[in-house]
Design a protein around this motif. Structure first.
Motif, PDB file in Angstrom:
ATOM      1  N   ASP A  62      24.153  29.426 -19.813  1.00 21.21           N
ATOM      2  CA  ASP A  62      23.352  29.918 -20.928  1.00 21.21           C
ATOM      3  C   ASP A  62      23.266  31.445 -20.866  1.00 21.21           C
ATOM      4  OD1 ASP A  62      21.673  30.468 -23.004  1.00 21.21           O
ATOM      5  OD2 ASP A  62      19.974  29.306 -22.258  1.00 21.21           O
ATOM      6  N   LYS A  63      24.295  32.100 -21.354  1.00 20.95           N
ATOM      7  CA  LYS A  63      24.347  33.562 -21.308  1.00 20.95           C
ATOM      8  C   LYS A  63      23.193  34.196 -22.071  1.00 20.95           C
ATOM      9  CE  LYS A  63      29.377  33.927 -20.738  1.00 20.95           C
ATOM     10  NZ  LYS A  63      29.783  32.557 -21.078  1.00 20.95           N
ATOM     11  N   ASN A  64      22.710  33.509 -23.097  1.00 22.89           N
ATOM     12  CA  ASN A  64      21.569  34.044 -23.840  1.00 22.89           C
ATOM     13  C   ASN A  64      20.373  34.263 -22.927  1.00 22.89           C
ATOM     14  OD1 ASN A  64      20.257  34.647 -26.516  1.00 22.89           O
ATOM     15  ND2 ASN A  64      18.951  32.978 -25.832  1.00 22.89           N
ATOM     16  N   PHE A  65      20.135  33.341 -22.001  1.00 19.83           N
ATOM     17  CA  PHE A  65      19.039  33.476 -21.051  1.00 19.83           C
ATOM     18  C   PHE A  65      19.215  34.719 -20.183  1.00 19.83           C
ATOM     19  CE2 PHE A  65      18.358  32.557 -16.460  1.00 19.83           C
ATOM     20  CZ  PHE A  65      17.012  32.847 -16.411  1.00 19.83           C
ATOM     21  N   PHE A  66      20.417  34.910 -19.649  1.00 17.59           N
ATOM     22  CA  PHE A  66      20.651  36.078 -18.804  1.00 17.59           C
ATOM     23  C   PHE A  66      20.590  37.369 -19.614  1.00 17.59           C
ATOM     24  CE2 PHE A  66      22.301  32.736 -16.063  1.00 17.59           C
ATOM     25  CZ  PHE A  66      21.760  33.109 -14.842  1.00 17.59           C
ATOM     26  N   GLN A  67      20.962  37.302 -20.900  1.00 17.54           N
ATOM     27  CA  GLN A  67      20.840  38.483 -21.759  1.00 17.54           C
ATOM     28  C   GLN A  67      19.365  38.864 -21.926  1.00 17.54           C
ATOM     29  OE1 GLN A  67      23.894  39.675 -23.300  1.00 17.54           O
ATOM     30  NE2 GLN A  67      22.720  41.545 -23.616  1.00 17.54           N
ATOM     31  N   ILE A  68      18.508  37.878 -22.161  1.00 16.67           N
ATOM     32  CA  ILE A  68      17.073  38.129 -22.281  1.00 16.67           C
ATOM     33  C   ILE A  68      16.520  38.686 -20.977  1.00 16.67           C
ATOM     34  CG2 ILE A  68      14.825  36.989 -22.559  1.00 16.67           C
ATOM     35  CD1 ILE A  68      16.246  35.031 -24.478  1.00 16.67           C
ATOM     36  N   LEU A  69      16.953  38.127 -19.874  1.00 12.95           N
ATOM     37  CA  LEU A  69      16.506  38.600 -18.565  1.00 12.95           C
ATOM     38  C   LEU A  69      16.875  40.073 -18.385  1.00 12.95           C
ATOM     39  CD1 LEU A  69      15.144  37.299 -16.049  1.00 12.95           C
ATOM     40  CD2 LEU A  69      17.433  36.956 -15.132  1.00 12.95           C
ATOM     41  N   LYS A  70      18.106  40.409 -18.751  1.00 13.38           N
ATOM     42  CA  LYS A  70      18.597  41.774 -18.572  1.00 13.38           C
ATOM     43  C   LYS A  70      17.925  42.759 -19.530  1.00 13.38           C
ATOM     44  CE  LYS A  70      22.825  44.553 -18.938  1.00 13.38           C
ATOM     45  NZ  LYS A  70      22.292  45.447 -19.986  1.00 13.38           N
ATOM     46  N   ASP A  71      17.807  42.383 -20.797  1.00 12.41           N
ATOM     47  CA  ASP A  71      17.346  43.316 -21.818  1.00 12.41           C
ATOM     48  C   ASP A  71      15.829  43.401 -21.929  1.00 12.41           C
ATOM     49  OD1 ASP A  71      19.934  43.908 -22.475  1.00 12.41           O
ATOM     50  OD2 ASP A  71      20.015  42.597 -24.223  1.00 12.41           O
ATOM     51  N   GLN A  72      15.124  42.325 -21.532  1.00  8.73           N
ATOM     52  CA  GLN A  72      13.705  42.277 -21.849  1.00  8.73           C
ATOM     53  C   GLN A  72      12.813  41.968 -20.652  1.00  8.73           C
ATOM     54  OE1 GLN A  72      12.854  40.444 -25.683  1.00  8.73           O
ATOM     55  NE2 GLN A  72      15.027  40.335 -26.135  1.00  8.73           N
ATOM     56  N   ILE A  73      13.083  40.904 -19.929  1.00  8.25           N
ATOM     57  CA  ILE A  73      12.154  40.525 -18.871  1.00  8.25           C
ATOM     58  C   ILE A  73      12.201  41.502 -17.702  1.00  8.25           C
ATOM     59  CG2 ILE A  73      11.667  38.767 -17.126  1.00  8.25           C
ATOM     60  CD1 ILE A  73      12.279  36.651 -19.195  1.00  8.25           C
ATOM     61  N   ILE A  74      13.392  41.805 -17.181  1.00  5.77           N
ATOM     62  CA  ILE A  74      13.477  42.732 -16.056  1.00  5.77           C
ATOM     63  C   ILE A  74      13.007  44.136 -16.439  1.00  5.77           C
ATOM     64  CG2 ILE A  74      15.058  43.885 -14.455  1.00  5.77           C
ATOM     65  CD1 ILE A  74      16.534  41.259 -14.140  1.00  5.77           C
ATOM     66  N   PRO A  75      13.403  44.685 -17.601  1.00  8.13           N
ATOM     67  CA  PRO A  75      12.816  45.971 -17.998  1.00  8.13           C
ATOM     68  C   PRO A  75      11.294  45.926 -18.089  1.00  8.13           C
ATOM     69  CG  PRO A  75      14.765  45.543 -19.306  1.00  8.13           C
ATOM     70  CD  PRO A  75      14.499  44.296 -18.525  1.00  8.13           C
ATOM     71  N   GLY A  76      10.741  44.786 -18.525  1.00 12.21           N
ATOM     72  CA  GLY A  76       9.290  44.646 -18.561  1.00 12.21           C
ATOM     73  C   GLY A  76       8.675  44.679 -17.167  1.00 12.21           C
ATOM     74  N   LEU A  77       9.361  44.077 -16.205  1.00 11.55           N
ATOM     75  CA  LEU A  77       8.872  44.105 -14.824  1.00 11.55           C
ATOM     76  C   LEU A  77       8.896  45.527 -14.263  1.00 11.55           C
ATOM     77  CD1 LEU A  77      10.669  40.934 -13.362  1.00 11.55           C
ATOM     78  CD2 LEU A  77       8.298  41.122 -14.113  1.00 11.55           C
ATOM     79  N   ILE A  78       9.902  46.298 -14.657  1.00 11.82           N
ATOM     80  CA  ILE A  78      10.005  47.675 -14.189  1.00 11.82           C
ATOM     81  C   ILE A  78       8.914  48.541 -14.823  1.00 11.82           C
ATOM     82  CG2 ILE A  78      11.448  49.751 -14.181  1.00 11.82           C
ATOM     83  CD1 ILE A  78      13.894  47.884 -14.138  1.00 11.82           C
ATOM     84  N   ARG A 122      29.721  39.117 -25.482  1.00 15.05           N
ATOM     85  CA  ARG A 122      30.935  39.452 -26.213  1.00 15.05           C
ATOM     86  C   ARG A 122      31.812  38.219 -26.440  1.00 15.05           C
ATOM     87  NH1 ARG A 122      33.616  43.694 -28.081  1.00 15.05           N
ATOM     88  NH2 ARG A 122      35.882  43.684 -28.106  1.00 15.05           N
ATOM     89  N   THR A 123      31.998  37.420 -25.380  1.00 18.62           N
ATOM     90  CA  THR A 123      32.809  36.213 -25.545  1.00 18.62           C
ATOM     91  C   THR A 123      32.153  35.239 -26.511  1.00 18.62           C
ATOM     92  OG1 THR A 123      33.634  36.474 -23.285  1.00 18.62           O
ATOM     93  CG2 THR A 123      33.949  34.338 -24.325  1.00 18.62           C
ATOM     94  N   GLU A 124      30.815  35.131 -26.439  1.00 15.16           N
ATOM     95  CA  GLU A 124      30.107  34.270 -27.379  1.00 15.16           C
ATOM     96  C   GLU A 124      30.374  34.713 -28.815  1.00 15.16           C
ATOM     97  OE1 GLU A 124      27.683  31.606 -26.552  1.00 15.16           O
ATOM     98  OE2 GLU A 124      29.017  31.741 -24.823  1.00 15.16           O
ATOM     99  N   SER A 125      30.407  36.010 -29.039  1.00 14.69           N
ATOM    100  CA  SER A 125      30.671  36.531 -30.386  1.00 14.69           C
ATOM    101  C   SER A 125      32.076  36.170 -30.835  1.00 14.69           C
ATOM    102  CB  SER A 125      30.474  38.046 -30.406  1.00 14.69           C
ATOM    103  OG  SER A 125      29.144  38.386 -30.077  1.00 14.69           O
ATOM    104  N   MET A 126      33.048  36.261 -29.930  1.00 15.28           N
ATOM    105  CA  MET A 126      34.423  35.893 -30.278  1.00 15.28           C
ATOM    106  C   MET A 126      34.516  34.412 -30.645  1.00 15.28           C
ATOM    107  SD  MET A 126      36.593  37.826 -27.309  1.00 15.28           S
ATOM    108  CE  MET A 126      36.554  39.613 -27.104  1.00 15.28           C
ATOM    109  N   ILE A 127      33.830  33.569 -29.880  1.00 11.63           N
ATOM    110  CA  ILE A 127      33.866  32.128 -30.147  1.00 11.63           C
ATOM    111  C   ILE A 127      33.282  31.835 -31.523  1.00 11.63           C
ATOM    112  CG2 ILE A 127      32.957  29.889 -29.424  1.00 11.63           C
ATOM    113  CD1 ILE A 127      32.947  31.014 -26.526  1.00 11.63           C
ATOM    114  N   LEU A 128      32.128  32.439 -31.814  1.00  8.05           N
ATOM    115  CA  LEU A 128      31.498  32.211 -33.109  1.00  8.05           C
ATOM    116  C   LEU A 128      32.367  32.728 -34.247  1.00  8.05           C
ATOM    117  CD1 LEU A 128      29.007  31.115 -34.528  1.00  8.05           C
ATOM    118  CD2 LEU A 128      27.947  33.379 -34.278  1.00  8.05           C
ATOM    119  N   LEU A 129      33.018  33.877 -34.033  1.00  7.56           N
ATOM    120  CA  LEU A 129      33.890  34.425 -35.061  1.00  7.56           C
ATOM    121  C   LEU A 129      35.084  33.503 -35.317  1.00  7.56           C
ATOM    122  CD1 LEU A 129      34.580  36.669 -37.028  1.00  7.56           C
ATOM    123  CD2 LEU A 129      35.581  37.954 -35.130  1.00  7.56           C
ATOM    124  N   ALA A 130      35.647  32.950 -34.250  1.00 11.45           N
ATOM    125  CA  ALA A 130      36.763  32.007 -34.416  1.00 11.45           C
ATOM    126  C   ALA A 130      36.340  30.809 -35.258  1.00 11.45           C
ATOM    127  CB  ALA A 130      37.261  31.549 -33.047  1.00 11.45           C
TER     128      ALA A 130
END
Length: 505
Positions: A82-98, A375-383
C-alpha cells in the motif's frame, strides 16, 4: 485426519486457540483449523486428544503454541505494501512528528505489530533512510513483533524472494538489496540494523516487557491483524495498543479495520485515501472534506469472453482527505493531489480527464515524493485510463513503463495481458499471462484466463490443464473468499463456472 475431527472437538479447539493466541476460527474456517491441527499432531507425533489436553492447561507448552501459530497464521505480505500509506507517512505523519515532537528529546519510536516476516518494519526503515538528512539528529527506534516465531526468524535473516519485492520499484531494489542467487535478495545490513524483532502475543498484558521498550510509541502499525480476532479479543488488543501510544501518537490499521477502532482516547483523522487514528482531542485540521470513497477494484473479467472485459481499478483502497498539520508545502504535494483527482475521475468514468491529469504529472520526469512511491501507481492508472478510451497503443506503452519500474509484479503482467486481449493479440496475452504465473504460481485468475485463451486457440489439453490448476487452487480457499482481479467473484462461484466448462471439474 482432517475429516475425522468431531465437531465438538473442533469447537473446543477453536475456543482454546482464541484464548491462547487471540486468533478466531469460526465454523467457516474450520477446514483451515483442522489442517493446522493435523500438521501439529504430525510434528509432535501425538493425537488430537493429547493436543487438546495440553491446550486446556492454563499455561500450555510454548513449543505447542509456537507450532499452532506457525501453522495457523498467514504471513502474506510484501515490501511497500500500500504505497499510499507510505506516502502519507512520508508527507504528513513523519513531518508532523518532527514539527510537533511528542517528547522533550528528538526521539521517535515506531512499532509494527503483527509484522510477519518483517517486510513492513523494513519498508519503514527504507523510508527513514530515504528521508535523511531531514531526520538527522533524531533517535529513531523501529520494532517489529509477531506471535509467529518462525516468521520472526526469517525477518531477522533479512533474505527475501522476489515475491516479497513484487511491488517494490527497481531503484529501491538496486539500492537496498543484493541478489544472492535463486531469486533471493538480501537486505542491506544497515537497514537490518535499524529494526529489532520480538515475539509478542497481542493478548498479553505487558507489551513493554516483551518488546524490551518502555517508551510510548509515536506510531503503531497494526494493519490487517485485528480482522483475525473476535470482538472481545479485538477490543482487548485495541485497549492495550492505545495505552502504548504517546499522546498525539498514531494507530494505523488496515483499510477494512478502521471501523473496529472506537476507543474514546483516539480521534479519527482522514487523509487522502485513508482513515487513521491519533491519540488526543480533535483539531481543526482534522475536520474532513466531504469524503469520497474510491476503490481500486479488480480487473473485470467476463468469464465467458475474457476479451470483452473493462479494464478497471485494481485492488487498493482509497478515500479522500485531510491532514495532521498545516505544514504540507513543497512541489510534490500538488502532484499528489492531482493524482488523487485523476483517481477520482477514473472512478467516475471520466477517463479522458484522468488521462489529462496523469499525463501532466508524469510529463516532468521523476522528482519529489511522486517518483519514490506513487510514480508507478500513476503509470498503471494512466495505462488503464487509455485502455478504457480505446487508445491501446498508449495503454500498452504506459503499462510497459510501469513494468520497467516493478519488474517482479505479476499484477502488471496480468494488466498487460488484458490490454493485449483488447487488441485481439491473443498470443501476446498468453505470453504475459505465463510471465504472471511464473512470478506467482498461485495467481488463480491468471490460470483461469490463460485456460480460457487456450480454449479459444483450439488447444483443449492446455486449456483443461490450466483450468484444473485454477480449480485446485480454488479448493484451498474458503468458499466466500473474493478473488483478486475477479471483479468481486467468490471462490465458490468460480469453481461452479469452471465445472460448467470442463467435464473434469
Amino acid at each position: 485426519m482432517i475429516n475425522a475431527i468431531p465437531e465438538n472437538i473442533l469447537i473446543e479447539f477453536s475456543r482454546l486457540v482464541s484464548v491462547h493466541t487471540g486468533l478466531y476460527f469460526p465454523e467457516k474456517k474450520w477446514p483451515t483449523l483442522s489442517k493446522g491441527i493435523a500438521s501439529v499432531t504430525d510434528h509432535l507425533q501425538t493425537d488430537i486428544y493429547k493436543l487438546l489436553y495440553s491446550l486446556q492447561k492454563t499455561f500450555p507448552p510454548k513449543e505447542t503454541i509456537d507450532l499452532l501459530t506457525d501453522r495457523l497464521t498467514v504471513g502474506e505480505t510484501y515490501f511497500l505494501r500500500d504505497k499510499n500509506f507510505f506516502q502519507i507517512l512520508k508527507d504528513q505523519i513523519i513531518p508532523g512528528l518532527i514539527r510537533y515532537p511528542r517528547r522533550k528529546t528528538q526521539k521517535m519510536v515506531f512499532w509494527s505489530a503483527g509484522c510477519a516476516t518483517g517486510e513492513e518494519p523494513y519498508s519503514l526503515a527504507i523510508l527513514i533512510d530515504y528521508m535523511l538528512p531531514a531526520l538527522s539528529g533524531w533517535d529513531i527506534s523501529i520494532i517489529g513483533s509477531d506471535i509467529n516465531r518462525t516468521a520472526l526468524d526469517k525477518a531477522e535473516k533479512g533474505i527475501y524472494s522476489n515475491w516479497s519485492l513484487r511491488e517494490t520499484p527497481e531503484p529501491i531494489i538496486k539500492k537496498y538489496f543484493t541478489l544472492i542467487g535463486d531469486n533471493r535478495f538480501e537486505l542491506a545490513p544497515h537497514i537490518r540494523r535499524m529494526v529489532t524483532f520480538s515475539q509478542l502475543n497481542l493478548m498479553s498484558e505487558q507489551y513493554a516487557a516483551y518488546l524490551n521498550c518502555h517508551d510510548k510509541m509515536d506510531v503503531i502499525f497494526c494493519r490487517n491483524v485485528l480482522m483475525y480476532f473476535n470482538d472481545s479479543n479485538r477490543n482487548h488488543a485495541i485497549q492495550n495498543l492505545v495505552r502504548s501510544i504517546v499522546e498525539n501518537g498514531w494507530l494505523i490499521t488496515g483499510p477494512s479495520e478502521s471501523g473496529f477502532v472506537n476507543a474514546p482516547e483516539l480521534t479519527p483523522v482522514r487523509f487522502p485515501n485513508a482513515l487513521y487514528h491519533r491519540k488526543g482531542p480533535s483539531r481543526q485540521s482534522d475536520l474532513p472534506d466531504l469524503p469520497v470513497r474510491v476503490t481500486r477494484t479488480n480487473n473485470n473479467y467476463n468469464s465467458s469472453d475474457p476479451q470483452k472485459q473493462k479494464i478497471s481499478l485494481t485492488a487498493r483502497h482509497y478515500t479522500r482527505r485531510s491532514t495532521d498539520t498545516k505544514i504540507l508545502t513543497g512541489p510534490e504535494i500538488p502532484k499528489y493531489d492531482i493524482y488523487q483527482e485523476a483517481l477520482f475521475d477514473y472512478s467516475q468514468g471520466r477517463y479522458g480527464q484522468s488521462v489529462e491529469k496523469l499525463s501532466r504529472i508524469l510529463s516532468g520526469g521523476p522528482n519529489g515524493s511522486l517518483s519514490f512511491l506513487m510514480r508507478t501507481e500513476s503509470m498503471i492508472l494512466l495505462a488503464k485510463a487509455y485502455a478504457n478510451i480505446g487508445e491501446l497503443d498508449h495503454a500498452r506503452t504506459w503499462c510497459e513503463k510501469a513494468l520497467s519500474s516493478e519488474k517482479l509484479n505479476p499484477e502488471l503482467y496480468y494488466l498487460l495481458s488484458t490490454i493485449h486481449q483488447s487488441a485481439d493479440d491473443i498470443d501476446a496475452a498468453v505470453k504475459t499471462l505465463k510471465q504472471a504465473i511464473y512470478l506467482d504460481p498461485e495467481f488463480i485468475m491468471a490460470h483461469f484466463t490463460i485456460g480460457i485463451l487456450f480454449l479459444q486457440k483450439n488447444m483443449p489439453l492446455e486449456g483443461a490443464k490450466s483450468l484444473n490448476i485454477a480449480l485446485t487452487l480454488l479448493r484451498l480457499k474458503n468458499p466466500d473468499d473474493v478473488l483478486s482481479y475477479s471483479e468481486g467473484m467468490t471462490a465458490s462461484r468460480l469453481i461452479e463456472t469452471i465445472k460448467s466448462m470442463t467435464a473434469t471439474g
